[in-house]
Design an enzyme around this catalytic site. Structure first.
Site, mmCIF file in Angstrom:
data_model
loop_
_atom_site.group_PDB
_atom_site.id
_atom_site.type_symbol
_atom_site.label_atom_id
_atom_site.label_comp_id
_atom_site.label_asym_id
_atom_site.label_seq_id
_atom_site.Cartn_x
_atom_site.Cartn_y
_atom_site.Cartn_z
ATOM 1 N N HIS A 65 2.086 -5.254 -12.863
ATOM 2 C CA HIS A 65 1.253 -4.126 -12.431
ATOM 3 C C HIS A 65 1.810 -2.813 -12.945
ATOM 4 O O HIS A 65 1.195 -1.765 -12.780
ATOM 5 C CB HIS A 65 1.133 -4.084 -10.897
ATOM 6 N N HIS A 120 8.360 7.865 -10.650
ATOM 7 C CA HIS A 120 9.129 7.600 -9.428
ATOM 8 C C HIS A 120 10.530 7.120 -9.797
ATOM 9 O O HIS A 120 10.671 6.127 -10.520
ATOM 10 C CB HIS A 120 8.446 6.528 -8.569
ATOM 11 N N THR A 200 4.617 2.657 -2.163
ATOM 12 C CA THR A 200 3.180 2.874 -2.395
ATOM 13 C C THR A 200 2.461 1.614 -2.853
ATOM 14 O O THR A 200 1.295 1.670 -3.236
ATOM 15 C CB THR A 200 2.946 4.007 -3.414
#
Length: 261
Positions: A65, A120, A200
């Protein structure tokens, strides 16, 4: 932290996550929209201090992903200190989020404004816990620096990362990625907002103290296209590009966002 039962399309995307991960509807979920007029300036917040040793950079992996750049985290050679933290947090990994178009690929938004991508940089509390695996579910376990990325000029500091993507085209591929200091990706100002939130994506643990940089960094349309050219499938099956991997903003539910400036 990845599992095949979730993703970002209609059938397994963010709207469906709560079926398998009820914490998706919890009180401390991320990302959020930062309303600048409601953020509270907090004079007790110290400047953010990062000290990353490039020798700790280890490998780059396509996780299906997204892709992760992982670091050796068996000692405190690369750490985050300061800000809201009394403990030091050890660098573990960085990754990016992006969208199917340049208009919206960030996770956090500022006064409703969406950005093209978001970096991130993930750290875990090595003062209190013995490993990322132990820290990941604890309320004070993780610290993540979020950097909003605005489409515009190409960012030369991303080049080494982008050049490595060809080696990890499909899910599960990994390649050495060494001698890199991710602080080179940070904006020149380290003014920040901070709040208590979550991972998240599943398992969505509410274990993250977020540090969101006020200043964005640039990324070009061509560079974003390179993110989207990565494939979510394993080698030898039909190519499925990773078009998007950003979760929509979640309600604050009474949380305070503090500002260092």
């Amino acid at each position: 932290m990845a599992s095949p039962d979730w993703g970002y399309d209609d059938k397994n995307g963010p709207e469906q996550w709560s079926k398998l991960y009820p914490i998706a509807n919890g009180n401390n979920q991320s990302p959020v929209d930062i309303k600048t007029s409601e953020a509270k300036h907090d004079t007790s917040l110290k400047p953010i201090s990062v000290s990353y040793n490039p020798a700790t950079a280890k490998e780059i992996i396509n996780v299906g992903h997204s892709f992760h750049v992982n670091f050796e985290d068996n000692d405190n050679r690369s750490v985050l200190k300061g800000g809201p933290f009394s403990d030091s947090y050890r660098l573990f990994q960085f990754h990016f989020h992006w969208g199917s178009s340049n208009e919206y690929g960030s996770e956090h938004t500022v006064d409703g404004v969406k950005y093209s991508s978001e970096l991130h940089i993930v750290h875990w509390n090595s003062a209190k816990y013995s490993s990322l695996a132990e820290a990941v579910s604890k309320a004070d376990g993780l610290a993540v620096i979020g950097v909003l990325m605005k489409v515009g000029e190409a960012n030369p500091k991303l080049q080494k990362v982008l050049d490595a993507l060809h080696a990890i085209k499909t899910k599960g591929k990994r390649a050495p990625f060494t001698n890199f200091d991710p602080s080179t990706l940070l904006p020149s100002s380290l003014d920040f907002w901070t709040y208590s939130g979550s991972l998240t994506h599943p398992p969505l643990y509410e274990s993250v103290t977020w540090i969101i940089c006020k200043e964005s960094i640039s990324v070009s349309s061509e560079q974003l296209a390179q993110f989207r050219s990565l494939l979510s499938n394993v080698e030898g099956s039909n190519p499925v590009p990773i078009q998007r991997n950003n979760r929509p903003t979640q309600p604050l539910k009474g949380r305070t966002v503090r500002a260092s400036f």
